[in-house]
Design a protein around this motif. Structure first.
Motif, short mmCIF file in Angstrom:
data_model
loop_
_atom_site.label_atom_id
_atom_site.label_comp_id
_atom_site.label_asym_id
_atom_site.label_seq_id
_atom_site.Cartn_x
_atom_site.Cartn_y
_atom_site.Cartn_z
N TRP A 23 -2.88 5.37 18.40
CA TRP A 23 -2.89 4.02 17.84
C TRP A 23 -3.81 3.15 18.69
CZ3 TRP A 23 2.90 2.47 16.64
CH2 TRP A 23 3.43 3.37 15.70
N THR A 24 -4.39 2.13 18.07
CA THR A 24 -5.26 1.20 18.80
C THR A 24 -4.68 -0.20 18.71
OG1 THR A 24 -6.63 0.99 16.81
CG2 THR A 24 -7.37 2.55 18.49
N ARG A 25 -5.00 -0.99 19.72
CA ARG A 25 -4.49 -2.37 19.74
C ARG A 25 -5.06 -3.13 18.55
NH1 ARG A 25 -1.37 -4.72 23.26
NH2 ARG A 25 -1.85 -3.29 24.94
N TYR A 26 -4.19 -3.85 17.85
CA TYR A 26 -4.60 -4.61 16.68
C TYR A 26 -5.00 -6.01 17.10
CZ TYR A 26 -4.57 -6.82 12.10
OH TYR A 26 -4.93 -7.49 10.96
N THR A 27 -6.23 -6.40 16.74
CA THR A 27 -6.72 -7.74 17.07
C THR A 27 -7.23 -8.46 15.83
OG1 THR A 27 -8.88 -6.81 17.60
CG2 THR A 27 -7.35 -7.10 19.43
N GLY A 28 -6.92 -7.91 14.67
CA GLY A 28 -7.40 -8.50 13.41
C GLY A 28 -6.63 -9.74 13.02
N PRO A 29 -6.89 -10.22 11.81
CA PRO A 29 -6.22 -11.43 11.32
C PRO A 29 -4.74 -11.20 11.07
CG PRO A 29 -7.59 -10.45 9.60
CD PRO A 29 -7.82 -9.65 10.86
N GLY A 30 -4.01 -12.27 10.91
CA GLY A 30 -2.57 -12.20 10.64
C GLY A 30 -2.26 -11.54 9.32
N MET A 31 -1.03 -11.14 9.17
CA MET A 31 -0.58 -10.47 7.95
C MET A 31 -0.31 -11.50 6.86
SD MET A 31 -0.68 -7.38 8.86
CE MET A 31 -1.55 -7.29 10.42
N GLY A 32 -0.47 -11.06 5.63
CA GLY A 32 -0.16 -11.91 4.49
C GLY A 32 1.34 -11.85 4.21
N PRO A 33 1.74 -12.44 3.08
CA PRO A 33 3.17 -12.41 2.71
C PRO A 33 3.65 -10.97 2.57
CG PRO A 33 1.92 -13.86 1.24
CD PRO A 33 0.93 -13.15 2.11
N MET A 34 4.88 -10.74 2.89
CA MET A 34 5.52 -9.43 2.81
C MET A 34 4.75 -8.34 3.55
SD MET A 34 8.37 -10.14 1.54
CE MET A 34 9.06 -8.53 1.41
N CYS A 35 4.23 -8.69 4.71
CA CYS A 35 3.59 -7.74 5.62
C CYS A 35 2.31 -7.13 5.08
CB CYS A 35 4.55 -6.62 6.02
SG CYS A 35 6.08 -7.15 6.79
N LYS A 36 1.68 -7.76 4.11
CA LYS A 36 0.46 -7.18 3.53
C LYS A 36 -0.70 -7.36 4.48
CE LYS A 36 -1.86 -6.47 -0.74
NZ LYS A 36 -1.77 -6.61 -2.18
N GLY B 137 -1.37 -4.12 -5.04
CA GLY B 137 -0.46 -4.88 -5.90
C GLY B 137 0.48 -5.78 -5.12
N THR B 138 1.55 -6.17 -5.79
CA THR B 138 2.51 -7.08 -5.16
C THR B 138 3.81 -6.40 -4.79
OG1 THR B 138 3.32 -7.71 -7.34
CG2 THR B 138 1.60 -9.10 -6.37
N ASP B 139 3.98 -5.14 -5.21
CA ASP B 139 5.22 -4.43 -4.89
C ASP B 139 5.17 -3.92 -3.45
OD1 ASP B 139 6.21 -4.83 -7.43
OD2 ASP B 139 5.46 -2.90 -8.18
N VAL B 140 6.10 -4.41 -2.65
CA VAL B 140 6.17 -4.02 -1.25
C VAL B 140 6.71 -2.59 -1.17
CG1 VAL B 140 7.17 -4.59 1.00
CG2 VAL B 140 6.64 -6.41 -0.63
N PRO B 141 6.07 -1.73 -0.37
CA PRO B 141 6.58 -0.36 -0.22
C PRO B 141 8.04 -0.35 0.22
CG PRO B 141 4.42 -0.55 0.77
CD PRO B 141 4.86 -1.94 0.41
N ARG B 142 8.77 0.61 -0.32
CA ARG B 142 10.19 0.76 -0.01
C ARG B 142 10.43 2.13 0.58
NH1 ARG B 142 13.34 -3.25 -2.23
NH2 ARG B 142 12.21 -4.67 -3.60
N GLY B 143 11.43 2.19 1.45
CA GLY B 143 11.82 3.45 2.06
C GLY B 143 12.67 4.28 1.11
N HIS B 144 13.14 5.41 1.59
CA HIS B 144 13.95 6.31 0.77
C HIS B 144 15.24 5.67 0.28
CE1 HIS B 144 16.43 6.62 4.33
NE2 HIS B 144 17.30 7.31 3.64
N ASP B 145 15.70 4.65 1.02
CA ASP B 145 16.95 3.99 0.67
C ASP B 145 16.75 2.79 -0.26
OD1 ASP B 145 15.70 2.29 2.44
OD2 ASP B 145 17.36 2.21 3.87
N GLY B 146 15.50 2.56 -0.66
CA GLY B 146 15.21 1.46 -1.58
C GLY B 146 14.96 0.13 -0.91
N LYS B 147 15.15 0.04 0.41
CA LYS B 147 14.92 -1.22 1.13
C LYS B 147 13.43 -1.38 1.42
CE LYS B 147 19.45 -1.27 3.32
NZ LYS B 147 20.17 -1.19 4.58
N VAL B 148 12.97 -2.64 1.41
CA VAL B 148 11.56 -2.89 1.73
C VAL B 148 11.28 -2.50 3.18
CG1 VAL B 148 11.27 -4.71 0.02
CG2 VAL B 148 11.94 -5.30 2.34
N GLU B 149 10.07 -2.03 3.41
CA GLU B 149 9.69 -1.59 4.75
C GLU B 149 9.18 -2.73 5.61
OE1 GLU B 149 7.09 1.81 4.62
OE2 GLU B 149 8.40 2.87 3.23
N CYS B 150 8.93 -3.88 5.02
CA CYS B 150 8.44 -5.03 5.77
C CYS B 150 9.45 -5.41 6.87
CB CYS B 150 8.22 -6.21 4.82
SG CYS B 150 7.56 -7.67 5.63
#
Length: 168
Positions: free
Chosen positions: A153-166, A80-93
């Motif tokens: 963790w592995t090094r990320y070499t994929g494509p860039g992120m979309g809007p809001m860190c998607k 969806g379009t709702d960016v995940p939020r932390g316990h404090d309600g702030k976006v995690e992006c």
């Protein structure tokens, strides 16, 4: 006159001895500084960049932040379009989750700092280190590393992120 001449000569002699010791001190300090610096700088450089979390649901950018190393969440897998939020309600992006990492004194391969759990707001002690050219280990714990959990963790070499860190 001889008395004054002797004072001057002994003063010159003391000055040259002091300059000699000072030169030795400066030389030793430079040698020690140069020999200690590259080990931690090399460790830091290997950790810098984009890393894909163990569950492949997050991408972190690890970088130099002043005199410490830090990491921010720059990519997330979510529906969806709702960016995940932390316990404090702030976006995690772009949330700073890894903070204060410094090379450990007893193990130059590892860095020690803190990691934030955005779901609870708890901050845990953590260690990070390379376990290969494109592999990063992260161990989070409370108090003693013995009572923690290690992720790979592995090094990320994929494509860039979309809007809001998607993640793509």
């Amino acid at each position: 006159m001889n008395g004054q001449g002797m004072v001057v000569r002994s003063g010159r002699r003391l000055g040259s001895i002091a300059r000699g010791w000072m030169a030795i001190f400066v030389f030793c300090a430079l040698v020690l500084g140069v020999s200690l610096q590259p080990a931690s700088a090399a460790t830091d450089e290997k950790l810098m960049g984009y890393w894909l979390s163990q569950d492949h649901d997050g991408v972190f950018l690890i970088q130099q932040c002043g005199d410490v190393v830090c990491g921010r969440l720059v990519g997330m897998r979510y529906d969806g379009t709702d960016v995940p939020r932390g316990h404090d309600g702030k976006v995690e992006c772009n949330l700073m989750m890894l903070t204060g990492f410094r090379t450990m004194q007893d193990n130059a391969r590892k860095m020690q700092g803190h990691i934030l759990d955005p779901d609870t707001g708890h901050v845990y002690d953590a260690q990070i280190w390379n376990d290969g050219p494109d592999v990063l280990k992260l161990r989070g714990y409370l108090g003693l590393p013995l009572f923690g959990q290690t992720q790979t963790w592995t090094r990320y070499t994929g494509p860039g992120m979309g809007p809001m860190c998607k993640m793509p």
